[in-house]
Design an enzyme around this catalytic site. Structure first.
Site, PDB file in Angstrom:
ATOM      1  N   ASP A 242       3.356 -15.924  -5.727  1.00 44.27           N
ATOM      2  CA  ASP A 242       3.333 -14.523  -5.302  1.00 44.27           C
ATOM      3  C   ASP A 242       4.513 -14.187  -4.399  1.00 44.27           C
ATOM      4  O   ASP A 242       5.361 -15.033  -4.098  1.00 44.27           O
ATOM      5  CB  ASP A 242       1.991 -14.159  -4.642  1.00 44.27           C
ATOM      6  CG  ASP A 242       1.729 -14.891  -3.339  1.00 44.27           C
ATOM      7  OD1 ASP A 242       2.711 -15.303  -2.675  1.00 44.27           O
ATOM      8  OD2 ASP A 242       0.554 -15.040  -2.952  1.00 44.27           O
ATOM      9  N   LYS A 264       2.855  -9.153  -5.414  1.00 49.50           N
ATOM     10  CA  LYS A 264       2.257  -7.846  -5.142  1.00 49.50           C
ATOM     11  C   LYS A 264       2.809  -7.288  -3.844  1.00 49.50           C
ATOM     12  O   LYS A 264       3.052  -8.028  -2.888  1.00 49.50           O
ATOM     13  CB  LYS A 264       0.735  -7.951  -5.018  1.00 49.50           C
ATOM     14  CG  LYS A 264       0.030  -8.428  -6.283  1.00 49.50           C
ATOM     15  CD  LYS A 264      -1.463  -8.549  -6.034  1.00 49.50           C
ATOM     16  CE  LYS A 264      -2.190  -9.043  -7.272  1.00 49.50           C
ATOM     17  NZ  LYS A 264      -3.636  -9.182  -7.021  1.00 49.50           N
ATOM     18  N   MET A 382      -1.207  -7.306   7.065  1.00 47.95           N
ATOM     19  CA  MET A 382      -0.886  -6.150   6.219  1.00 47.95           C
ATOM     20  C   MET A 382      -1.291  -4.835   6.900  1.00 47.95           C
ATOM     21  O   MET A 382      -1.851  -3.937   6.287  1.00 47.95           O
ATOM     22  CB  MET A 382      -1.570  -6.277   4.858  1.00 47.95           C
ATOM     23  CG  MET A 382      -1.157  -7.520   4.101  1.00 47.95           C
ATOM     24  SD  MET A 382      -2.190  -7.914   2.654  1.00 47.95           S
ATOM     25  CE  MET A 382      -3.671  -8.569   3.450  1.00 47.95           C
TER      26      MET A 382
END
Length: 469
Positions: A242, A264, A382
């Protein structure tokens, strides 16, 4: 790498040496251990080495160098070395001039010789003494009995290609047989018996089964990989990785492994999660060893639980190798403890994403009263895009605007940056210089322990002390 280490087959090939003295003798000794036809030219004005067959006491002529696979020039005197190099260049054969890398086409590494197994240690010709010292350390770790194992592997290679045509199946078998009783028998010098035992194992080998390993790559620094993670990367047939996997980590993987990028970012999922599940299942059903490489830890905001569930439902064997999660990595790199006897007796990790990870309009459904307690560290993954909402809800539920906040961007990586601010100024701080890489928020009194800007820290430490009073 300054140079590319290569293995050069010399069977039925002609190697020409031009030189004199001890420098020439060392190269003759080395090349006589190969299957090459070694031809030596010692110019008449130099002392001739005794006992060297196929030797000529003169400079070679152009015809003497025809069809040479390699040419080695070995003179201690640079003028003679340059003369030999100039003559050798007429043949267009690859040239090595001993101890004069600027005159050479290639360099000879320091070599560990274990029969068919040879290991070269090279520095691109810049530090031969370092190469030799490194060779000594490697030699101590590889016993002479490995020469028998190399003979065993050489003898087994041809019949194994016939018995196991598929390259992935064959690689898997090699990895097993080199740890088997057959290899141990070879180490005792019983090479023929070891080959027979290994071929017997081929006849009884079971149908290969695929497996998936969910592996934590840590927060970014390759040196924070676990030993198990490093081993799995070196064994993987397929790596599905990722966006948060740090630079340099993929360089540690097996070079011929098939790689799938499924990174992502917020509002930009290059591969939807259900397609990642399908990919993992598909590759495992092909009998491959799959590493699902995830930034941080697979089970901390990495959707590892969903992937394990999907693989189990498909009947795929799955294992999880933990990694250092971003909160621990960033805390260590910035010197901020997440718990502290005087400032924080508990810590909570949360994500700043809504459940679908896409919509910035969905409110974060969290227990804000519990998260707003003092003497408590809150780490937000995040959380950059929702920092305004996070700060607002924490302050509404009792956290003071002066509560220290440390923003850590690209934690543990070479380009890590940190900004110390407060809860009330968090949104303005992020808006002034929006993070471009992955960022983590450390909220609470412990953030004041960060030491960078002494004046700013002094003010926030004073505030934190007042809050604890």
């Amino acid at each position: 790498m300054l140079a590319l280490p290569l293995s050069w087959p010399l069977e039925n090939r002609r190697v020409v040496l031009i030189g004199a003295g001890a420098w020439l003798a060392r190269k003759v000794t080395l090349l006589r251990r190969t299957p090459a036809e070694v031809v030596v030219y010692q110019p008449a004005e130099q002392s001739v080495l005794e006992g060297i067959s196929a030797s000529h006491a003169r400079w070679p002529e152009a015809a003497d160098l025809k069809d040479a696979a390699l040419i080695v020039v070995a003179f201690e005197d640079r003028a003679l070395a340059e003369k030999g190099a100039e003559l050798a260049r007429t043949s267009r054969a690859p040239l090595n001039v001993v101890d004069f890398p600027d005159l050479s086409d290639f360099h000879v590494p320091a070599i560990i010789d274990r029969g068919p197994l040879s290991i070269g240690v090279a520095t691109g010709g810049t530090a031969p003494v370092l190469a030799r010292e490194t060779r000594t350390r490697i030699e101590a770790a590889i016993p002479p009995s490995e020469a028998f194992v190399a003979e065993f592997a050489l003898a087994l290679s041809a019949p194994l290609r016939q018995a196991i045509p598929n390259v992935d199946d064959r690689r898997r078998f090699w990895e097993a047989v080199l740890k088997s009783p057959a290899a141990e028998q070879a180490r005792q010098g019983q090479v023929a018996e070891a080959v027979a035992l290994a071929l017997k194992d081929v006849e009884t080998r079971a149908e290969r089964q695929g497996v998936v390993h969910l592996v934590g790559a840590g927060p970014g620094d390759p040196e924070l990989l676990t030993l198990k993670a490093l081993r799995l990367l070196s064994e993987a047939d397929v790596i599905v990785y990722d966006r948060l996997v740090g630079d340099g980590i993929m360089d540690l993987a097996r070079r011929d492994a098939e790689r799938f990028y499924v990174g992502k970012a917020r509002s930009n999922h290059s591969v939807p999660q259900d397609q990642i599940h399908d990919l993992l299942v598909e590759q495992a059903r092909l009998g491959k060893r799959v590493v699902r490489l995830k930034g941080g830890d697979p089970f901390v905001f990495g959707r590892g639980g969903e992937e394990v569930e999907a693989l189990r439902q498909a009947g795929i064997e799955v294992h999880v190798t933990p990694g250092i999660t971003a909160a621990l990595g960033c805390a260590a790199s910035s010197g901020v403890p997440l718990t502290h006897r005087d400032h924080a007796q508990s810590v909570t990790f949360i994500t700043g994403h809504a459940r679908d990870g896409d919509s910035g309009n969905q409110p974060l459904m969290l227990d804000w009263s519990a998260l707003s307690a003092s003497n408590h560290t809150l780490v937000v993954y995040m959380g950059v895009a929702t920092s305004a909402e996070i700060a607002d809800k924490l302050m509404r539920h009792g956290r003071l605007p002066d509560t220290p906040v440390l923003v850590v961007e690209n934690g543990t990586r070479a380009n890590e940056s940190r900004r110390l601010t407060s809860l009330g100024q968090l949104n303005a701080t992020i808006a002034a210089t929006p993070p471009k890489g992955p960022a983590l928020l450390i909220i609470g009194e412990v953030a004041a322990l960060y030491r960078d800007d002494a004046a700013a820290v002094a003010g926030i430490v004073e505030t934190a002390s007042r809050m604890n009073a």
